[in-house]
Design an enzyme around this catalytic site. Structure first.
Site, PDB file in Angstrom:
ATOM      1  N   GLU A  34       6.323   3.742   1.632  1.00  0.00           N
ATOM      2  CA  GLU A  34       5.140   4.099   2.434  1.00  0.00           C
ATOM      3  C   GLU A  34       5.298   5.482   3.079  1.00  0.00           C
ATOM      4  OE1 GLU A  34       2.108   1.385   4.053  1.00  0.00           O
ATOM      5  OE2 GLU A  34       3.837   0.135   4.548  1.00  0.00           O
ATOM      6  N   ASP A 149      10.508  -2.530  -0.424  1.00  0.00           N
ATOM      7  CA  ASP A 149       9.645  -3.490   0.252  1.00  0.00           C
ATOM      8  C   ASP A 149       8.937  -4.266  -0.846  1.00  0.00           C
ATOM      9  OD1 ASP A 149       7.670  -4.887   1.539  1.00  0.00           O
ATOM     10  OD2 ASP A 149       6.739  -3.152   2.508  1.00  0.00           O
ATOM     11  N   ASN A 151       7.235  -7.132  -0.400  1.00  0.00           N
ATOM     12  CA  ASN A 151       6.070  -7.866   0.109  1.00  0.00           C
ATOM     13  C   ASN A 151       6.067  -9.322  -0.356  1.00  0.00           C
ATOM     14  OD1 ASN A 151       4.299  -6.450   1.953  1.00  0.00           O
ATOM     15  ND2 ASN A 151       4.051  -4.924   0.328  1.00  0.00           N
ATOM     16  N   ASP A 249       7.205  -0.846  11.374  1.00  0.00           N
ATOM     17  CA  ASP A 249       7.227  -2.300  11.531  1.00  0.00           C
ATOM     18  C   ASP A 249       8.309  -2.953  10.680  1.00  0.00           C
ATOM     19  OD1 ASP A 249       5.722  -1.443   9.365  1.00  0.00           O
ATOM     20  OD2 ASP A 249       4.089  -2.861   9.640  1.00  0.00           O
ATOM     21  N   HIS A 250       9.064  -2.156   9.935  1.00  0.00           N
ATOM     22  CA  HIS A 250      10.189  -2.647   9.133  1.00  0.00           C
ATOM     23  C   HIS A 250      11.512  -2.114   9.681  1.00  0.00           C
ATOM     24  CE1 HIS A 250       7.762  -3.876   5.470  1.00  0.00           C
ATOM     25  NE2 HIS A 250       6.886  -3.119   6.119  1.00  0.00           N
TER      26      HIS A 250
END
Length: 259
Positions: A34, A149, A151, A249-250
């Site tokens: 991201e 990530d 998900n 947030d990670h």
């Protein structure tokens, strides 16, 4: 050697945090997800100043992945060969190590939005293409590390409240089956190679005091081939990073490989 993955949720916003992290924890390879910026905006010089090389592919506002390494990489490949997708989600590169070449992949797997959405269908198709891609990579590179990530929370141990999340995106059975299909090609979840504290998560929602309540999910993973599994001595989630001011947030996930 230490390999790490971290969804930083905008490199523009969190570049100082990434620099500080690399200076305090000089991992050999850091896979980012991201980025949320185009290639011409990638801060190559900032990483060169602290001794890191960068391979990256980005796009405006969304997605984007990178691999930062202390040694130069080669044979960089972007996206999934044969799967047409304008979203920049995968980058791979070969890193020379004392034990031989290691193929490193940074992946930002689709979120899926909701189980009744077109984005969920895209997610499952994407995972099928990614699985085939990883099989090809593993056939060429016995030392393969796939970080990112994903998900997907692989099982209920990876969910703070399984009953609340049951059937939802990130934990649905088709998504978990898609994740297991990646392991089936010959990869191993590095975190689960070791005893871990209960309620170990890598992502917490910004809302409703998610981190303070430890209401999280483990969706960031490091997958290792048989050869690298044999030399992996530790895998941890560095949750303290989530306490940063204006954090992602990670939290980073780090594997130690004795090579």
């Amino acid at each position: 050697m230490k390999f790490a993955t971290w969804n930083i949720n905008s490199l523009n916003v969190r570049l100082p945090q990434v620099i500080a992290y690399l200076q305090s924890t000089p991992v050999d390879a850091l896979c980012l997800q991201e980025l949320k910026l185009t290639d011409d905006k990638f801060p190559v010089g900032a990483f060169e100043e602290i001794g890191y090389h960068a391979a990256f592919t980005g796009q405006k506002t969304y997605n984007g992945v990178a691999i930062l390494t202390r040694r130069p990489v080669r044979d960089v490949a972007k996206n999934i060969d044969g799967f047409e997708d304008p979203q920049q989600r995968v980058i791979a590169a070969t890193l020379d190590t004392p034990a031989g070449d290691v193929r490193v992949i940074s992946a930002y797997c689709p979120n899926g939005q909701s189980v009744d959405s077109d984005k969920y269908d895209y997610k499952l198709k994407w995972f099928a293409a990614f699985r085939d891609n990883l099989q090809e990579e593993l056939d060429r590179h016995p030392r393969l590390a796939v970080l990112g990530d994903y998900n997907v929370a692989p099982d209920d141990r990876d969910v703070h409240d399984p009953a609340k999340w049951e059937g939802n995106v990130l934990v649905s059975e088709p998504e978990r089956a898609a994740f297991r299909s990646l392991l089936d090609v010959g990869l191993h979840d590095a975190f689960r190679l070791f005893e871990q504290p209960p309620k170990s998560f890598s992502w917490w929602d910004y809302r409703q005091l998610g981190f303070r309540r430890n209401a999280g999910l483990r969706i960031d993973h490091i997958l290792l081939s048989d050869t690298l599994k044999a030399v992996c001595s530790e895998c941890v989630i560095e949750r303290e990073i989530r306490k940063n001011e204006q954090p992602s947030d990670h939290a980073p996930v780090v594997a130690t490989l004795d090579i």
